[in-house]
Design a protein around this motif. Structure first.
Motif, PDB file in Angstrom:
ATOM      1  N   THR A 137      32.480  48.395  27.434  1.00 34.23           N
ATOM      2  CA  THR A 137      31.061  48.050  27.595  1.00 34.23           C
ATOM      3  C   THR A 137      30.320  49.071  28.446  1.00 34.23           C
ATOM      4  O   THR A 137      29.111  49.212  28.330  1.00 34.23           O
ATOM      5  N   ARG A 138      31.042  49.793  29.276  1.00 31.37           N
ATOM      6  CA  ARG A 138      30.366  50.752  30.151  1.00 31.37           C
ATOM      7  C   ARG A 138      29.584  51.789  29.346  1.00 31.37           C
ATOM      8  O   ARG A 138      28.388  51.977  29.532  1.00 31.37           O
ATOM      9  N   CYS A 173      30.988  40.868  29.741  1.00 31.03           N
ATOM     10  CA  CYS A 173      32.368  41.365  29.747  1.00 31.03           C
ATOM     11  C   CYS A 173      33.327  40.462  30.530  1.00 31.03           C
ATOM     12  O   CYS A 173      34.531  40.542  30.337  1.00 31.03           O
ATOM     13  N   TYR A 174      32.772  39.579  31.392  1.00 32.64           N
ATOM     14  CA  TYR A 174      33.644  38.640  32.112  1.00 32.64           C
ATOM     15  C   TYR A 174      33.651  37.253  31.475  1.00 32.64           C
ATOM     16  O   TYR A 174      34.139  36.290  32.075  1.00 32.64           O
ATOM     17  N   LEU A 208      26.717  50.043  27.279  1.00 35.89           N
ATOM     18  CA  LEU A 208      25.530  49.634  28.047  1.00 35.89           C
ATOM     19  C   LEU A 208      24.692  50.870  28.378  1.00 35.89           C
ATOM     20  O   LEU A 208      23.465  50.855  28.284  1.00 35.89           O
ATOM     21  N   SER A 223      34.245  42.896  25.948  1.00 39.91           N
ATOM     22  CA  SER A 223      35.239  43.919  26.234  1.00 39.91           C
ATOM     23  C   SER A 223      36.639  43.323  26.258  1.00 39.91           C
ATOM     24  O   SER A 223      36.818  42.152  26.612  1.00 39.91           O
ATOM     25  N   SER A 258      38.690  44.707  28.273  1.00 38.80           N
ATOM     26  CA  SER A 258      39.171  45.130  29.600  1.00 38.80           C
ATOM     27  C   SER A 258      39.544  43.937  30.462  1.00 38.80           C
ATOM     28  O   SER A 258      40.615  43.916  31.071  1.00 38.80           O
ATOM     29  N   LYS A 259      38.657  42.946  30.529  1.00 40.05           N
ATOM     30  CA  LYS A 259      38.918  41.790  31.386  1.00 40.05           C
ATOM     31  C   LYS A 259      39.577  40.676  30.576  1.00 40.05           C
ATOM     32  O   LYS A 259      40.475  40.003  31.046  1.00 40.05           O
ATOM     33  N   TYR A 304      25.876  46.026  38.314  1.00 35.73           N
ATOM     34  CA  TYR A 304      26.751  47.106  37.864  1.00 35.73           C
ATOM     35  C   TYR A 304      25.929  48.394  37.826  1.00 35.73           C
ATOM     36  O   TYR A 304      24.858  48.446  37.217  1.00 35.73           O
ATOM     37  N   ASP A 321      25.356  41.523  29.317  1.00 33.85           N
ATOM     38  CA  ASP A 321      26.684  42.053  29.618  1.00 33.85           C
ATOM     39  C   ASP A 321      27.576  40.841  29.869  1.00 33.85           C
ATOM     40  O   ASP A 321      27.479  40.184  30.910  1.00 33.85           O
ATOM     41  N   TYR A 378      35.699  37.795  41.499  1.00 35.36           N
ATOM     42  CA  TYR A 378      35.247  38.285  42.798  1.00 35.36           C
ATOM     43  C   TYR A 378      34.873  37.146  43.732  1.00 35.36           C
ATOM     44  O   TYR A 378      34.410  36.097  43.294  1.00 35.36           O
ATOM     45  N   ASN A 435      28.854  40.209  38.003  1.00 29.88           N
ATOM     46  CA  ASN A 435      29.528  41.062  38.975  1.00 29.88           C
ATOM     47  C   ASN A 435      28.422  41.489  39.946  1.00 29.88           C
ATOM     48  O   ASN A 435      27.444  42.083  39.478  1.00 29.88           O
TER      49      ASN A 435
END
Ligand SMILES: Cc1ncc(COP(=O)(O)O)c(C=O)c1O
Length: 403
Positions: free
Chosen positions: A101-102, A208-209, A105, A243, A245-246, A128, A206, A329, A178
């Protein structure tokens, strides 16, 4: 050169390195890094196997649009998780693979902004860092939506002046957020879409989480769901970013997706063909395996839930914190200055946390990250527990006035 380059801020981790450079932590204590948001759980072995078995496919240039089977798997995963029965996400027109996603985005901001038109990109603050960098390099002005405890760490969209919305071309949302872990409820997502209709802008969420929600009975919703509930089943003006990633603990795979409004996706595909970051075929084939499976995602999520179950009671005597709704977090208040706190914690307890002010900008008369640190519960559970015990001792031993 692009004048935006001169306006880019140092990345938070560079500032953290500088902050800790001269500090001397106790050598007897093992260093525990809670600063970076990099998942550390074991990735699913069936995805790694799929990747290994497909390495010979590196002999071919991949298409930017991705394999049809990949888009089918991605659309199906989003439909299963977010969409009311009967609402479809067309894999041919509404989904594209991205290399995490980085980059996506960053790229979407370049694709949608008309530089020099006075465009604003609205974004959460703290947030972010890529959102801000993307806006600056696209020739847009960032507009910071401060996230405050009193508003549940959700952007207060009603407080934004109409003159700002008129210049806004893109609203970036992050849910779960985040660094705060706040989840945007369907009503707020819907309100964002109404504003987008009224003022003619795009909403990019976003998400992604999104699979790391911390109450198993309350999965975090998607902007796509909010659109569908409002009858917007074309997902007009909506783009979501997801994503592996997570979701699958595969940050190194660089695999994600963008989905939503077919007209925007079509233009973004054109942009991406020039941008040149098509996903390698072995990554695509491994990603199909990952998007087609939800069992490993639940198992991964439960590992984070267990960390919060165990860490929060340990911290409670010194640092009573509410359980965040999602992500991994803790957005913890600090006695006094957050950078000074992070440095002292490193010097005395060999723990690395990220000062909140490094993740936020001075806006509307405040830096909403000041007096906070982001504590990332990515290490293995025993390390998280050890870190929580050290943090508790550190806080209990701090001068009472500082507490
Ligand atoms: C809010 C947010 N968005 C996007 C990303 C990028 O994730 P990836 O490019 O791995 O999908 C991160 C990574 O930490 C993040 O915290």
């Amino acid at each position: 050169m692009n004048p935006g380059l001169a306006r880019l801020q140092a990345y938070p981790f560079e500032r953290l390195r500088a902050l800790l450079a001269a500090a001397r932590p106790p050598a007897a204590l093992e260093a525990i890094s809670l600063s970076i948001g990099e998942p550390r759980h074991d990735p699913p072995s069936f995805v790694l196997d799929a990747l290994a078995q497909q390495l010979h496919r590196l002999d071919t240039y991949p298409a930017t649009r991705g394999l049809p089977e990949l888009r089918v798997a991605m659309a199906a995963a989003l439909e299963r998780r977010y969409l009311p029965a009967g609402v479809r996400l067309d894999p041919e027109r509404m989904v594209l693979p991205v290399c995490g996603t980085r980059e996506a985005l960053f790229a979407i901001i370049q694709a949608v902004i008309d530089a020099g038109s006075g465009a604003l990109v609205a974004m959460p603050n703290p947030g972010y860092q890529i959102y801000e960098g993307g806006a600056l390099l696209a020739g847009a002005e960032p507009y910071y939506l401060n996230l405050r405890a009193g508003h549940g760490y959700r952007p207060d969209l009603d407080a934004v002046p109409a003159a700002v919305w008129r210049r806004c071309r893109l609203l970036l949302l992050c849910s779960p957020g985040n660094p705060t872990g706040a989840v945007l409820p369907l009503e707020q997502l819907r309100a964002a879409l109404e504003l987008a209709e009224r003022y003619d802008f795009i909403v990019a969420a976003d998400e992604c989480y999104a699979d790391l929600y911390l109450d198993e009975s309350r999965p975090s919703p998607s902007l796509l769901h909010a659109a569908a509930l409002a009858g917007n089943t074309d997902f007009r003006r909506c783009l979501v970013f997801h994503s592996l990633s997570k979701r699958s603990s595969l940050p190194g795979l660089r695999s994600g997706l963008v989905a939503g409004d077919a007209a925007l996706i079509e233009r973004f595909l054109l942009y991406r063909t020039y941008h040149g970051c098509a996903m390698p075929l072995p990554t695509q084939l491994a990603s199909i395996a990952a998007w087609n499976d939800d069992a490993h995602v639940s198992a991964n999520r439960r590992l984070y839930q267990e960390k919060f179950d165990r860490v929060l009671p340990l911290l409670a005597p010194a640092l009573p914190l509410e359980r965040p709704e999602g992500a991994f977090y803790l957005w913890a208040p600090t006695p006094g200055d957050d950078a000074g706190f992070a440095r002292a914690l490193y010097e005395q307890a060999h723990l690395v946390v990220l000062p909140g002010s490094f993740m936020a900008r001075e806006a509307h008369g405040e830096n909403p990250g000041r007096g906070r640190v982001r504590i990332s519960l990515v290490p293995a559970l025993p390390q998280c527990l050890e870190a929580a015990a050290r943090l508790r001792e550190f806080l209990l031993n701090a001068a009472p006035a500082a507490r």
